[in-house]
Design an enzyme around this catalytic site. Sequence first.
Site, PDB file in Angstrom:
ATOM      1  N   CYS A 103      46.132 -22.789 -24.789  1.00  0.00           N
ATOM      2  CA  CYS A 103      45.326 -21.567 -24.784  1.00  0.00           C
ATOM      3  C   CYS A 103      44.601 -21.521 -23.447  1.00  0.00           C
ATOM      4  O   CYS A 103      45.051 -22.144 -22.484  1.00  0.00           O
ATOM      5  CB  CYS A 103      44.400 -21.487 -26.001  1.00  0.00           C
ATOM      6  SG  CYS A 103      43.067 -22.691 -26.090  1.00  0.00           S
TER       7      CYS A 103
HETATM    8  C1  RB5 Z   1      41.111 -16.407 -25.190  1.00  0.00           C
HETATM    9  O1  RB5 Z   1      40.491 -15.567 -24.273  1.00  0.00           O
HETATM   10  C2  RB5 Z   1      40.509 -17.779 -25.086  1.00  0.00           C
HETATM   11  O2  RB5 Z   1      39.287 -17.792 -25.770  1.00  0.00           O
HETATM   12  C3  RB5 Z   1      41.457 -18.796 -25.647  1.00  0.00           C
HETATM   13  O3  RB5 Z   1      42.647 -18.763 -24.963  1.00  0.00           O
HETATM   14  C4  RB5 Z   1      40.991 -20.246 -25.576  1.00  0.00           C
HETATM   15  O4  RB5 Z   1      40.552 -20.556 -24.294  1.00  0.00           O
HETATM   16  C5  RB5 Z   1      40.021 -20.676 -26.581  1.00  0.00           C
HETATM   17  O5  RB5 Z   1      39.621 -21.858 -26.595  1.00  0.00           O
END
Ligand code: RB5
Length: 154
Positions: free
Chosen positions: A65
């Site tokens: 993420c």
């Molecule tokens: C999405 O914007 C972001 O919050 C996600 O990809 C991640 O970093 C969450 O921990």
Amino acid sequence: MKIVIGSDHGGFRLKEEIKAFLKKEGHSVTDAGSYDDRPSDYPDFARAIAEKIMTGKAARGVLVCGSGVGACIAANKFPGIRASVCHDTFSAHQGVEDDSMNVICMGARIIGPRLAEEVVAAFVAARFSNAARHRRRLGKIKDIERTYYRDDLL
Ligand code: RB5
């Protein structure tokens, strides 16, 4: 090795790079999405990855993420999933050797693709040591899961 890989929108591009790398290295890779960089929710991909591992369809998972944090929090909610954020090779192999980590989480806003490949390579090459002290600690984690992961407590 059978590996399932997933990401939200923040991790999509890095996930694609890691997927190509793992395939080039000869692994069998299942892509659990996302399939583009439109906004999506990391718990959906944590669930998809966890279900593949919990049902024995994959041995390890790679979850990307923006930071790796949200995906890791979500992945660790599933019994039998031992996920950690790793952006260095030492944590990536020691997490498997000592802690039997089965999902590695990375942040596409933190790490570049070439280092991510080295980190993932260290993760997939590592094996749990099976040392008694580590088995004892894993047993204690399983006890926590058995005690607290009950429907009537949720
Ligand atoms: C999405 O914007 C972001 O919050 C996600 O990809 C991640 O970093 C969450 O921990």
